[in-house]
Design an enzyme around this catalytic site. Structure first.
Site, PDB file in Angstrom:
ATOM      1  N   HIS A 193       3.905  -1.074   4.193  1.00  0.00           N
ATOM      2  CA  HIS A 193       5.209  -0.744   4.761  1.00  0.00           C
ATOM      3  C   HIS A 193       5.091   0.140   5.994  1.00  0.00           C
ATOM      4  O   HIS A 193       5.997   0.165   6.829  1.00  0.00           O
ATOM      5  CB  HIS A 193       6.090  -0.053   3.715  1.00  0.00           C
ATOM      6  CG  HIS A 193       6.717  -1.013   2.759  1.00  0.00           C
ATOM      7  ND1 HIS A 193       6.094  -1.447   1.623  1.00  0.00           N
ATOM      8  CD2 HIS A 193       7.919  -1.650   2.781  1.00  0.00           C
ATOM      9  CE1 HIS A 193       6.880  -2.295   0.980  1.00  0.00           C
ATOM     10  NE2 HIS A 193       7.991  -2.448   1.666  1.00  0.00           N
ATOM     11  N   GLY A 194       4.014   0.894   6.110  1.00  0.00           N
ATOM     12  CA  GLY A 194       3.867   1.729   7.296  1.00  0.00           C
ATOM     13  C   GLY A 194       2.594   2.543   7.229  1.00  0.00           C
ATOM     14  O   GLY A 194       2.083   2.845   6.143  1.00  0.00           O
TER      15      GLY A 194
END
Lengths: 316, 460
Positions: B324-325
């Site tokens: 996600h990041g």
């Protein structure tokens, strides 16, 4: 599916037709119902209707620091017909847009008052401050039409329709906002946004916005009176002589003075000075917004300048 | 190009529908038209990255072709490693440099890298196909069909992640055959629902909570507003479920049925069920292509198999977070969910069944609290929010904050959007069709202010 797409298409068509008929911002680009004026407290959009009103031949341009100048007082003192076109929170490019709109809608202009707050004295071109509706003041009817498909436009359209049906009163056509700052205490907010000093002494005389203003004013017929005025601020916020800020202020004032030099019935007035009135907090709402007591004195100087040019005696 | 903006809704989409209508009678042109439309969609706004997409498609297709001819597994491995390396360069370079700097005790330079839109998603699409090709499950496809699988504009940027087997045979089918109106109508209903979820639910919450997270990034939140920040999980639900529904609706307009991505996750009564209902296609990918291979590989003696199982679960969820990041907060978020899944598994095995209501409450609390870590950006900011929960909520403001009550209630009580649409469209209802048309008109009017915000998952 036909019902779905049909409703969408027919609804969009009817909505658009309604907008074209009503012209929600009274821009003059559309509007077939002949409704006069708007009822809009948002100066960003309200000024378009005022600025194209043929009843006026003179205008006050500026941001909230110009808002207290009473166009009715100025009209009475000068014999001209002033409209107040101040746009709250406006930067110089946005004020240019309003000025251009006013000039486009008035073939015979008699006088312009431009209230030049410190943002005009920036050494770099001003970046837009907010979401100013350039689409409303531009020349393109197509761009304007594209922005009519929104809830705010719909709300304005119904307001205009109410005016047309006599259910609602239009706002003061002179643009006077006497009730915007009710009487009360001084608020310690809104310190003047003096621009950053020039990096070099040579750069101190470069003012991109004033260069543009000079070009605009030079193109105007010589019989149009132009008064440029720096609005007052509370005393402690005034640049002091002998400081960098003082030198910056003097350079900007010199550039402003130069713009109207030699122009008949025109003048530059610096109201950002230290005197008993600018030391009295009762004359201010906050550091940069003055009350009608000061505005009335400013109007006297502006009217005198329109009559006598730079020979006018400014009693402030 | 955003699905919730005029350039897409009023220009690109009508043009794309028109183009496909014109090529529909010519089978050989259908896929080519969709590929070109997808490339145009991707190139809008950031043209240089279309080269990356084209290059990526070509290299992976050539790798598949080479494998089909030589059966050398190393070719597939090399292609997957290259795909992951490109993803790592764009997405994780600065994260690696920062942490390497911490390990070495000196700061390393940060790179000025822009994350290409959709790179996480098209990388996973390549991997799904290549792995299945090596497993002997996937055939070799012509380049245009493979290019469309990777770039199909409704799902290229943020999913749903689609297995090749779900869509490859759908590509190029005739859309305008008898009865096409019904599929088109369902597609419009999905688009209207998705736009509603995004604009009126997700963005509405974002306007309330974004300033609170900005405040938390700068310092403590001591005014009782921290409670409002808990609603981030509802915001991202409606942001991403909205995006997914629009993508599904767009797919239907071009004759492609895409898989559902959400199934009312906040009605789950345990965390395992939650992850079966939340971002379903990502979890399917992680389960099939990461978790199962890790679990099925003989790595430890038989009696340690549970440890391998739970280790694989934790690792999968930590990677899910990192996907996600590039930040430790995402890793922490994923790991916490992994721990919760482990506890849930053990509880099911050894403890009595919890009452559904208690299970539901625990699941919601976990999702909301970990959502703060996901959104906060830094551990300090997340801590500021959690610390702010010690202050009672400021109830004086709550009459202005009704979305914080209504929107979670919708998440708790309503079925998934696909179930609502299926229920309403079981039989023709002209009034409903007109209502959807009117809803689309209201949405278009709402977008007219030009205040359009992007989808959260475009960043991932």
């Amino acid at each position: 599916m036909a019902a779905c797409v049909g409703t969408l298409a027919l609804g969009a068509l009817l909505l658009f037709a309604f907008m074209i008929l009503v012209d929600p911002y009274d821009s003059g680009k559309f509007g077939l119902l002949g409704i006069d004026g708007v009822d809009d407290r948002n100066t960003h959009t309200a000024v378009a209707s005022l600025a194209r009103d043929a009843s006026f031949d003179s205008a006050i341009i500026g941001n909230s620091t110009a808002l207290m100048l009473d166009p009715v007082d100025l009209s009475r003192a000068t014999g001209l017909r002033f409209v107040q076109l101040a746009v709250t929170g406006a930067s110089p490019p946005e004020e240019f847009a309003v000025l251009d709109f006013f000039l486009r809608h008035h073939p015979r202009v008699r006088a312009l008052v431009v209230v030049t707050d410190p943002s005009w004295c920036a050494h770099d071109s001003a970046a837009p401050w907010g979401a100013f509706p350039y689409w409303l003041y531009g020349k393109s009817s197509l761009i304007y039409a594209a922005r009519l498909f929104s809830w705010p436009a719909l709300e304005h359209a119904f307001q205009r329709l109410s005016i047309g049906l006599g259910l609602r009163k239009r706002m003061d056509p002179t643009g006077t906002f006497k009730d915007i700052w009710p009487p009360g205490e001084f608020h310690e907010i809104n310190k003047p946004k003096d621009p950053a000093p020039a990096a070099t002494t040579a750069g101190r005389d470069i003012f991109p916005e004033l260069t543009l203003l000079d070009e605009v004013i030079k193109k105007l017929p010589a019989d149009i009176a132009v008064v440029l005025t720096v609005p007052p601020t509370l005393y402690p916020m005034i640049p002091q002589p002998g400081t960098v800020a003082g030198a910056e202020s003097e350079a900007c004032n010199a550039a402003l003075r130069q713009i109207v030099a030699g122009r008949p019935h025109s003048n530059f007035i610096d109201y950002r000075i230290d005197n008993a009135m600018t030391r009295d907090r009762a004359n201010f709402v906050d550091f940069i917004h003055y009350r009608p007591s000061l505005a009335a004195r400013m109007a006297e100087g502006i009217a005198a300048s329109i009559a006598l040019g730079n020979a006018a005696k400014i009693d402030f | 190009m955003l699905f919730n903006d005029y350039p897409f809704l009023l220009v690109f989409l009508p043009a794309a529908i028109l183009v496909y209508r014109l090529v529909d009678p010519y089978p050989q042109l259908r896929i080519l038209a969709l590929v070109l439309l997808s490339f145009a969609f991707y190139a809008y706004g950031n043209p240089p990255f279309i080269l990356l997409l084209l290059f990526s498609i070509l290299i992976n297709w050539l790798a598949a072709l080479a494998y089909a001819r030589t059966k050398m597994a190393a070719i597939i491995t090399a292609a997957i490693v290259a795909d992951l390396a490109v993803l790592a360069i764009f997405k994780y370079s600065n994260f690696l440099a920062y942490n390497l700097g911490l390990a070495l005790g000196r700061s390393l330079p940060q790179f000025d890298i822009v994350l290409p839109l959709g790179i996480s998603f098209f990388t996973f699409h390549h991997i799904m196909y290549l792995v299945d090709l090596r497993r002997g499950k996937a055939p070799l496809y012509p380049l245009p069909r493979y290019a469309l699988y990777i770039s199909f504009f409704p799902q290229a940027i943020a999913g749903p992640l689609v297995r090749w087997s779900e869509v490859m045979e759908q590509f190029g089918r005739k859309v305008y055959s008898p009865g096409w109106q019904r599929e088109f109508y369902v597609g419009l209903a999905f688009i209207a629902t998705g736009l509603f979820e995004k604009i009126f639910l997700g963005d509405r919450l974002a306007r309330i909570i974004d300033p609170i997270y900005a405040q938390a990034a700068a310092g403590p939140v001591t005014n009782g507003d921290a409670w409002q920040a808990l609603s981030f999980s509802f915001q991202i639900l409606y942001d991403f479920a909205g995006y997914s529904d629009i993508a599904i609706g767009l797919g239907l307009l071009f004759g492609i049925t895409l898989p559902f991505n959400f199934n009312a996750p906040f009605r789950s009564t345990d965390i395992q069920e939650f992850w079966q209902r939340w971002h379903i296609t990502l979890m399917t990918f992680l389960r099939e292509y990461l978790f199962f291979p890790l679990v099925n590989k003989r790595m430890v003696p038989r009696r340690w198999l549970p440890v391998q199982y739970f280790g694989a679960l934790l690792f999968t969820m930590a990677l899910c977070g990192l996907w996600h990041g590039a930040s430790w907060t995402f890793v922490l978020w994923g790991t916490l969910h992994g721990i919760a899944l482990v506890i849930c598994s053990l509880w099911r095995r050894y403890c009595p069944r919890l009452p559904s209501l208690l299970g539901w409450a625990l699941t919601v609390v976990l999702a909301l609290l970990t959502g703060v870590i996901f959104r906060a950006g830094t551990l300090d900011a997340a801590f500021n929010i959690f610390q702010g929960l010690a202050v009672p909520p400021n109830l004086e403001q709550w009459r202005h904050l009704w979305p914080l009550a209504v929107i979670p209630l919708m998440a708790f009580l309503l079925p998934a959007s696909q179930d609502v649409i299926a229920l309403l469209m079981r039989r023709p209802r002209p009034w409903l069709a007109a209502l959807i048309g009117f809803g689309l008109l209201a949405i278009l009017v709402s977008l007219g202010e030009g205040d359009v915000s992007g989808f959260a998952y475009f960043k991932f």
